[in-house]
Design a protein around this motif. Sequence first.
Motif, PDB file in Angstrom:
ATOM      1  N   PHE A 138       0.704  -1.256   0.099  1.00  6.38           N
ATOM      2  CA  PHE A 138      -0.123   0.052  -0.091  1.00  6.38           C
ATOM      3  C   PHE A 138       0.764   1.143  -0.059  1.00  6.38           C
ATOM      4  O   PHE A 138       0.323   2.259   0.044  1.00  6.38           O
ATOM      5  N   ARG A 139       2.241   1.211  -0.060  1.00 10.57           N
ATOM      6  CA  ARG A 139       2.941   2.314  -0.247  1.00 10.57           C
ATOM      7  C   ARG A 139       2.804   3.065  -1.200  1.00 10.57           C
ATOM      8  O   ARG A 139       2.032   2.747  -2.341  1.00 10.57           O
ATOM      9  N   ASP A 142      -5.161   7.380  -3.795  1.00 11.86           N
ATOM     10  CA  ASP A 142      -4.528   7.952  -2.529  1.00 11.86           C
ATOM     11  C   ASP A 142      -4.839   7.354  -1.138  1.00 11.86           C
ATOM     12  O   ASP A 142      -4.028   7.880  -0.417  1.00 11.86           O
ATOM     13  N   PHE A 143      -5.801   6.803  -1.038  1.00  7.70           N
ATOM     14  CA  PHE A 143      -6.209   6.331   0.377  1.00  7.70           C
ATOM     15  C   PHE A 143      -6.808   4.953   0.215  1.00  7.70           C
ATOM     16  O   PHE A 143      -7.420   4.443  -0.732  1.00  7.70           O
ATOM     17  N   GLN A 144      -6.628   4.391   1.219  1.00  9.21           N
ATOM     18  CA  GLN A 144      -7.064   2.723   1.186  1.00  9.21           C
ATOM     19  C   GLN A 144      -7.234   2.221   2.878  1.00  9.21           C
ATOM     20  O   GLN A 144      -6.457   2.719   3.593  1.00  9.21           O
ATOM     21  N   VAL A 145      -8.636   1.953   3.044  1.00  7.26           N
ATOM     22  CA  VAL A 145      -8.810   1.215   4.167  1.00  7.26           C
ATOM     23  C   VAL A 145      -8.461  -0.231   4.162  1.00  7.26           C
ATOM     24  O   VAL A 145      -8.926  -0.909   3.203  1.00  7.26           O
ATOM     25  N   VAL A 146      -7.587  -0.550   5.355  1.00  8.37           N
ATOM     26  CA  VAL A 146      -7.284  -1.776   5.180  1.00  8.37           C
ATOM     27  C   VAL A 146      -7.651  -2.466   6.632  1.00  8.37           C
ATOM     28  O   VAL A 146      -7.414  -2.159   7.597  1.00  8.37           O
ATOM     29  N   THR A 147      -8.617  -3.399   6.567  1.00  5.08           N
ATOM     30  CA  THR A 147      -9.172  -4.038   7.652  1.00  5.08           C
ATOM     31  C   THR A 147      -8.494  -5.442   7.799  1.00  5.08           C
ATOM     32  O   THR A 147      -8.214  -6.257   7.085  1.00  5.08           O
ATOM     33  N   VAL A 160      -4.772   2.677  12.818  1.00  9.04           N
ATOM     34  CA  VAL A 160      -3.658   3.352  12.610  1.00  9.04           C
ATOM     35  C   VAL A 160      -3.493   3.853  11.445  1.00  9.04           C
ATOM     36  O   VAL A 160      -3.909   3.425  10.356  1.00  9.04           O
ATOM     37  N   LEU A 161      -3.002   5.080  11.411  1.00  3.97           N
ATOM     38  CA  LEU A 161      -2.835   5.892  10.196  1.00  3.97           C
ATOM     39  C   LEU A 161      -1.535   5.905   9.852  1.00  3.97           C
ATOM     40  O   LEU A 161      -0.585   6.100  10.476  1.00  3.97           O
ATOM     41  N   ILE A 162      -1.456   5.406   8.377  1.00  2.00           N
ATOM     42  CA  ILE A 162      -0.180   5.196   7.930  1.00  2.00           C
ATOM     43  C   ILE A 162       0.065   6.067   6.829  1.00  2.00           C
ATOM     44  O   ILE A 162      -0.591   6.335   5.988  1.00  2.00           O
ATOM     45  N   ASP A 163       1.279   6.766   6.800  1.00  2.00           N
ATOM     46  CA  ASP A 163       1.386   7.743   5.514  1.00  2.00           C
ATOM     47  C   ASP A 163       1.821   7.179   4.477  1.00  2.00           C
ATOM     48  O   ASP A 163       2.246   5.747   4.303  1.00  2.00           O
ATOM     49  N   ARG A 164       2.045   7.851   3.209  1.00  2.00           N
ATOM     50  CA  ARG A 164       2.684   7.369   1.981  1.00  2.00           C
ATOM     51  C   ARG A 164       3.750   6.595   1.805  1.00  2.00           C
ATOM     52  O   ARG A 164       4.077   5.692   1.080  1.00  2.00           O
ATOM     53  N   ASP A 165       4.793   6.801   2.877  1.00  3.69           N
ATOM     54  CA  ASP A 165       6.009   6.317   3.053  1.00  3.69           C
ATOM     55  C   ASP A 165       5.687   5.014   3.873  1.00  3.69           C
ATOM     56  O   ASP A 165       6.914   4.411   4.119  1.00  3.69           O
ATOM     57  N   GLY A 166       4.670   4.680   4.349  1.00  2.00           N
ATOM     58  CA  GLY A 166       4.562   3.424   5.296  1.00  2.00           C
ATOM     59  C   GLY A 166       4.732   3.407   6.485  1.00  2.00           C
ATOM     60  O   GLY A 166       5.110   2.653   7.386  1.00  2.00           O
ATOM     61  N   HIS A 167       4.683   4.727   7.226  1.00  2.00           N
ATOM     62  CA  HIS A 167       4.978   4.911   8.577  1.00  2.00           C
ATOM     63  C   HIS A 167       3.825   5.352   9.467  1.00  2.00           C
ATOM     64  O   HIS A 167       2.865   6.036   8.615  1.00  2.00           O
ATOM     65  N   GLU A 168       3.704   4.847  10.498  1.00  2.00           N
ATOM     66  CA  GLU A 168       2.568   4.950  11.362  1.00  2.00           C
ATOM     67  C   GLU A 168       2.912   6.339  12.045  1.00  2.00           C
ATOM     68  O   GLU A 168       3.747   6.937  12.650  1.00  2.00           O
TER      69      GLU A 168
END
Length: 180
Positions: free
Chosen positions: A61-62, A96-101, A147-155
């Motif tokens: 999801f990066r 730009d955005f994805q909900v991952v359950t 958890v909100l994760i940015d485009r770089d894969g960081h929480e």
Amino acid sequence: MLRLFVLYTALSLTANAAAAADLGALKSGDMRKLVVYEQPLATPELPFVDETGAEHRLTEFRGKVVLLNLWATWCAPCRVEMPGLDALQGELGGADFQVVTLATGRNPQPKIAKFFEEAGVTRLPRFQDERQTLSRAMGVMGLPVSVLIDRDGHEVARLIGEADWNGPAARAVIGALIAD
């Protein structure tokens, strides 16, 4: 256990209301519970599976802002917030955005499917972390956790407990991350 203590200590020491696209200024309603980090945290690169058993990782999801929701079929607050997550994915999900359950613990796929059907969820992935490998590595002690994760894969932020993720306060926070 020591790893969890270290993680929670780090989380509490790095929480700052003026971090990550100034998310702190947007904290209202349910988002008042959102812990925003001064220094984003690396997310573990541990596998989880989908309903077919295929392996996935958060690295897929990066490039997108991700709302990772850790939940379980037996969790009453999870049942309440899941339709809002589904609506959020339907309206904002895309490039730009994805909900991952991610169902964590013993949540067999038939129970996950039944849960989604009963809750009217049609747009969310049915990922599973049966052995709780990822959720433990992320220091998840109760459910739900988002958890909100940015485009770089960081929480960049975390919310423990139920929230209206399709409400205006949550949309403002997510919109700021997408715009960043």
